[in-house]
Scaffold this active site. Structure first.
Site, PDB file in Angstrom:
ATOM      1  N   TYR A  90       0.865  -1.193   0.000  1.00 46.79           N
ATOM      2  CA  TYR A  90       0.000   0.000   0.000  1.00 46.79           C
ATOM      3  C   TYR A  90       0.890   1.226   0.000  1.00 46.79           C
ATOM      4  O   TYR A  90       1.806   1.337   0.819  1.00 46.79           O
ATOM      5  CB  TYR A  90      -0.920   0.006   1.219  1.00 46.79           C
ATOM      6  CG  TYR A  90      -1.807   1.236   1.317  1.00 46.79           C
ATOM      7  CD1 TYR A  90      -1.634   2.165   2.328  1.00 46.79           C
ATOM      8  CD2 TYR A  90      -2.819   1.464   0.381  1.00 46.79           C
ATOM      9  CE1 TYR A  90      -2.437   3.289   2.410  1.00 46.79           C
ATOM     10  CE2 TYR A  90      -3.634   2.589   0.469  1.00 46.79           C
ATOM     11  CZ  TYR A  90      -3.442   3.505   1.492  1.00 46.79           C
ATOM     12  OH  TYR A  90      -4.238   4.624   1.568  1.00 46.79           O
ATOM     13  N   ASP A 149       9.258   2.452  -0.585  1.00 44.74           N
ATOM     14  CA  ASP A 149       8.268   3.172   0.217  1.00 44.74           C
ATOM     15  C   ASP A 149       8.579   2.892   1.693  1.00 44.74           C
ATOM     16  O   ASP A 149       8.200   1.852   2.230  1.00 44.74           O
ATOM     17  CB  ASP A 149       6.863   2.707  -0.153  1.00 44.74           C
ATOM     18  CG  ASP A 149       5.807   3.442   0.656  1.00 44.74           C
ATOM     19  OD1 ASP A 149       4.630   3.416   0.268  1.00 44.74           O
ATOM     20  OD2 ASP A 149       6.163   4.035   1.696  1.00 44.74           O
ATOM     21  N   LYS A 205       5.012   9.510   8.341  1.00 40.64           N
ATOM     22  CA  LYS A 205       4.792   9.017   9.706  1.00 40.64           C
ATOM     23  C   LYS A 205       5.815   9.565  10.713  1.00 40.64           C
ATOM     24  O   LYS A 205       5.713  10.713  11.147  1.00 40.64           O
ATOM     25  CB  LYS A 205       4.727   7.489   9.692  1.00 40.64           C
ATOM     26  CG  LYS A 205       3.520   6.949   8.877  1.00 40.64           C
ATOM     27  CD  LYS A 205       3.402   5.459   8.929  1.00 40.64           C
ATOM     28  CE  LYS A 205       2.403   4.935   7.922  1.00 40.64           C
ATOM     29  NZ  LYS A 205       1.019   4.920   8.396  1.00 40.64           N
TER      30      LYS A 205
HETATM   31  P1  KE4 Z   1      -0.708   8.410   4.293  1.00 44.60           P
HETATM   32  O1  KE4 Z   1      -1.235   9.057   3.026  1.00 44.60           O
HETATM   33  O2  KE4 Z   1      -1.787   7.634   5.019  1.00 44.60           O
HETATM   34  O3  KE4 Z   1       0.041   9.375   5.202  1.00 44.60           O
HETATM   35  O4  KE4 Z   1       0.419   7.344   3.863  1.00 44.60           O
HETATM   36  C1  KE4 Z   1       0.086   6.358   2.934  1.00 44.60           C
HETATM   37  C2  KE4 Z   1       1.037   5.200   3.110  1.00 44.60           C
HETATM   38  C3  KE4 Z   1       2.083   5.064   2.209  1.00 44.60           C
HETATM   39  N1  KE4 Z   1       2.969   4.053   2.322  1.00 44.60           N
HETATM   40  C4  KE4 Z   1       2.865   3.143   3.314  1.00 44.60           C
HETATM   41  C5  KE4 Z   1       3.854   2.024   3.394  1.00 44.60           C
HETATM   42  C6  KE4 Z   1       1.813   3.248   4.265  1.00 44.60           C
HETATM   43  O5  KE4 Z   1       1.706   2.317   5.243  1.00 44.60           O
HETATM   44  C7  KE4 Z   1       0.879   4.290   4.164  1.00 44.60           C
HETATM   45  C8  KE4 Z   1      -0.279   4.431   5.128  1.00 44.60           C
HETATM   46  N2  KE4 Z   1      -0.428   3.395   6.080  1.00 44.60           N
HETATM   47  C9  KE4 Z   1      -1.764   3.181   6.574  1.00 44.60           C
HETATM   48  C10 KE4 Z   1      -1.868   1.935   7.432  1.00 44.60           C
HETATM   49  N3  KE4 Z   1      -0.925   0.946   7.217  1.00 44.60           N
HETATM   50  C11 KE4 Z   1      -2.257   4.385   7.310  1.00 44.60           C
HETATM   51  C12 KE4 Z   1      -3.510   4.176   8.124  1.00 44.60           C
HETATM   52  C13 KE4 Z   1      -4.746   4.578   7.387  1.00 44.60           C
HETATM   53  O6  KE4 Z   1      -4.814   4.403   6.162  1.00 44.60           O
HETATM   54  O7  KE4 Z   1      -5.670   5.065   8.080  1.00 44.60           O
END
Ligand code: KE4
Length: 429
Positions: free
Chosen positions: A147, A240, A268
Site C-alpha cells: 500500500y 516506500d 509518519k
Molecule cells: P498516508 O497518506 O496515510 O500518510 O500514507 C500512505 C502510506 C504510504 N505508504 C505506506 C507504506 C503506508 O503504510 C501508508 C499508510 N499506512 C496506513 C496503514 N498501514 C495508514 C492508516 C490509514 O490508512 O488510516
C-alpha cells in the site's frame, strides 16, 4: 458528554456517523474488519490512550506508526508549543525545513535532496511522477498487498495475466489511471523479472518490509534481486519507507538491509504525529522537481514549521540507544505473544521486524498477500475484541502491524502478553 442512556462513545459515534462517512477520517479506523465499534480517543500519553468513556488502553496502533516515542512525548509537545507561539505555517521557506531535510539526507546515503509533502500518499504519488519523468516511461510495477497511499495510479490491482494492464482497485479510479500499474506477488522475484522483460518499467515501487498485509519481511535475495533488476532494465527502484523509515533503523530498511533505493518515500515518524510526508533521491533526480525542473508538485502546508518541529523533536530522540531499545522491546513482545500462541489451542504465529510485528492466525509463514488473506481473520477479529475488553488496543485489521514505541516498557508489554494468553484461549472459537 454521555447522555442519560448512551455512553460518550455512543453519542460521538452517532454524531460523527451523521456527518462523516463511517464516522471516521480513514476507513480502517471504523473497526469494520474486526466487526466492532471504534472508541473515540480523547487523550494519549506514552503507551496509553483514553476513550470518551474514560477507558484506558495500551495502544499498539501508535497512530499507525508515527508515534515511535509514544503519545505526547514532552520533548515533542514542547517543540510544537514553542513553534506554535511563532506561527503554524508561513507559506514561505523556513529554517526548520532545511534542518529536517539535512537530518534526512544525513540518515539516508541514497538521498541527496528531499521534498516535503503532507502525507505518505503525496510522497508516493510524487515519486511515481518523478520516476516517469526521469525515465520517459509510464509503466510502474508494484506488489500485491503493498500500500502506497490512495493516489489513483497506486489503487491498482493485477490484470488477468502478469504483464497485462493494471485494473482499478477502487471505485472512481479510471481504467486509464490504473492500466500502467502492474502488480505481482510480494517476494516473487521471478514474476517481477517476467514483467520487466515484457514492459519497459519507469519504476518498481516496494515496501522493503511490507506492513500493509501485516508484517511480511522480504525473503533473502528478493530486494537484492529487485535492486539488480531495476538497474538492468533502467527502472528506478522506489522504496516506500513511510512505515520503515526511521523505525527499523535511523536509515530505515535501507540501512538495516544494506540496499540503496533510487527514490525513497518517507512519512509518519518524520512528522512526529503531525502531517508530513517526503520523497528524496540523488541530486540529479530531485533537480527534475519544480521549480528547478519540469516535474510539477506543490503543497500549501508542505514543510510547515509546526510539523517540521514535531518531526525534528521526534528524530532527536532516536539515537543508537533508542534503536537498541526498540529492537529489545519488539523482540520481547513478539516472544511473549509467540509463547502465548504456543500455549493456546489456536494456530497463531508472530512475524516481526524490529518494532513492528503482526500476530497472524495461521500455522504457515505469511510470505505475500495471498498468504495473509488466507489466515483466519475471523479468529483475529475475536482476538482483537478479547484484547480490547482487556484494555489493549490492537490495529483493527489482521492485515496491519502492531507498533511498539519507546514508551512501551517491559511491565506494559508483559501486561499485553498476559491479556493475550486469556484472549487467545477465548479466540479459539
Ligand atoms: P498516508 O497518506 O496515510 O500518510 O500514507 C500512505 C502510506 C504510504 N505508504 C505506506 C507504506 C503506508 O503504510 C501508508 C499508510 N499506512 C496506513 C496503514 N498501514 C495508514 C492508516 C490509514 O490508512 O488510516
Amino acid at each position: 458528554m454521555a447522555s442519560a442512556t448512551l455512553s460518550g462513545n455512543e453519542v460521538l459515534r452517532s454524531r460523527a456517523g451523521r456527518v462523516m462517512p463511517g464516522g471516521v477520517s480513514s476507513p480502517v479506523r471504523a473497526f469494520r474488519a474486526v466487526h466492532g465499534e471504534p472508541p473515540f480517543i480523547v487523550r494519549g500519553a506514552g503507551a496509553h490512550v483514553w476513550d470518551a468513556d474514560g477507558r484506558r488502553f495500551i495502544d499498539l496502533i501508535c497512530s499507525w506508526g508515527p508515534l515511535v516515542a509514544g503519545h505526547a512525548h514532552p520533548a515533542v509537545v514542547a517543540a510544537i508549543a514553542h513553534q506554535a507561539e511563532r506561527g503554524t505555517s508561513y507559506g514561505m521557506p523556513s529554517p526548520l525545513e532545511a534542518e529536517l531535510a539535512e537530518t534526512i539526507v544525513d540518515a539516508f546515503p541514497s538521498i541527496e535532496m528531499v521534498r516535503f509533502v503532507s502525507s505518505g500518499t503525496e510522497a508516493a504519488m510524487s515519486a511515481i511522477r518523478l520516476a516517469r519523468a526521469a525515465t520517459g516511461r509510464d509503466t510502474v510495477l508494484k506488489f500485491a498487498g503493498g500500500y502506497h497511499g490512495h493516489a489513483d495510479a497506486l489503487l491498482a490491482k493485477a490484470g488477468s495475466g502478469i504483464a497485462t494492464l493494471g485494473l482499478p482497485d477502487s471505485a472512481g479510479v479510471p481504467f486509464a489511471a490504473a492500466r500502467d500499474t502492474l502488480t505481482v506477488p510480494y517476494n516473487d522475484l521471478a514474476a517481477a523479472r517476467r514483467t520487466a522483460a515484457e514492459r519497459d518499467l519507469a519504476a518498481i515501487i516496494v515496501e522493503p518490509v511490507a506492513g500493509n498485509m501485516g508484517a511480511v519481511p522480504p525473503e533473502s535475495g528478493f530486494l537484492e534481486g529487485l535492486r539488480l533488476l531495476a538497474t538492468e532494465c533502467g527502472a528506478l527502484l522506489i522504496f516506500d519507507e513511510v512505515i520503515t523509515g526511521f523505525r527499523l533503523a535511523r536509515g530505515g530498511a535501507q540501512e538495516r538491509l544494506g540496499i540503496a533505493a533510487d527514490i525513497t518515500c518517507l512519512g509518519k515518524i518524520i512528522g512526529g504525529g503531525l502531517p508530513v510526508g517526503a520523497y528524496g533521491a540523488r541530486r540529479e533526480l530531485m533537480r527534475l522537481v519544480a521549480p528547478e525542473g519540469p516535474v510539477y508538485q506543490a503543497g500549501t502546508l508542505s514543510g510547515n514549521p509546526l510539523a517540521m518541529a514535531a518531526g525534528l523533536a521526534t528524530l532527536g530522540l532516536l539515537d543508537a540507544a533508542a534503536y537498541e531499545r526498540l529492537e529489545a522491546l519488539g523482540g520481547r513482545l513478539a516472544r511473549g505473544l509467540a509463547r502465548a500462541a504456543q500455549r493456546s489451542p489456536i494456530a497463531a504465529r508472530v512475524q516481526r521486524v524490529g518494532s513492528l510485528l503482526t500476530a497472524f492466525f495461521t500455522d504457515h509463514p505469511v510470505r505475500n498477500e495471498d498468504d495473509a488473506l488466507a489466515t483466519d481473520r475471523a479468529a483475529f477479529a475475536r482476538f482483537h475484541a478479547a484484547m480490547f475488553r482487556r484494555g489493549v488496543l490492537l490495529p483493527p485489521s489482521a492485515l496491519e502491524c502492531f507498533f511498539v514505541s519507546l514508551a512501551h516498557d517491559e511491565p506494559i508489554l508483559d501486561e499485553v502478553v498476559t491479556a493475550a494468553d486469556e484472549a487467545l484461549a477465548e479466540s479459539a472459537g
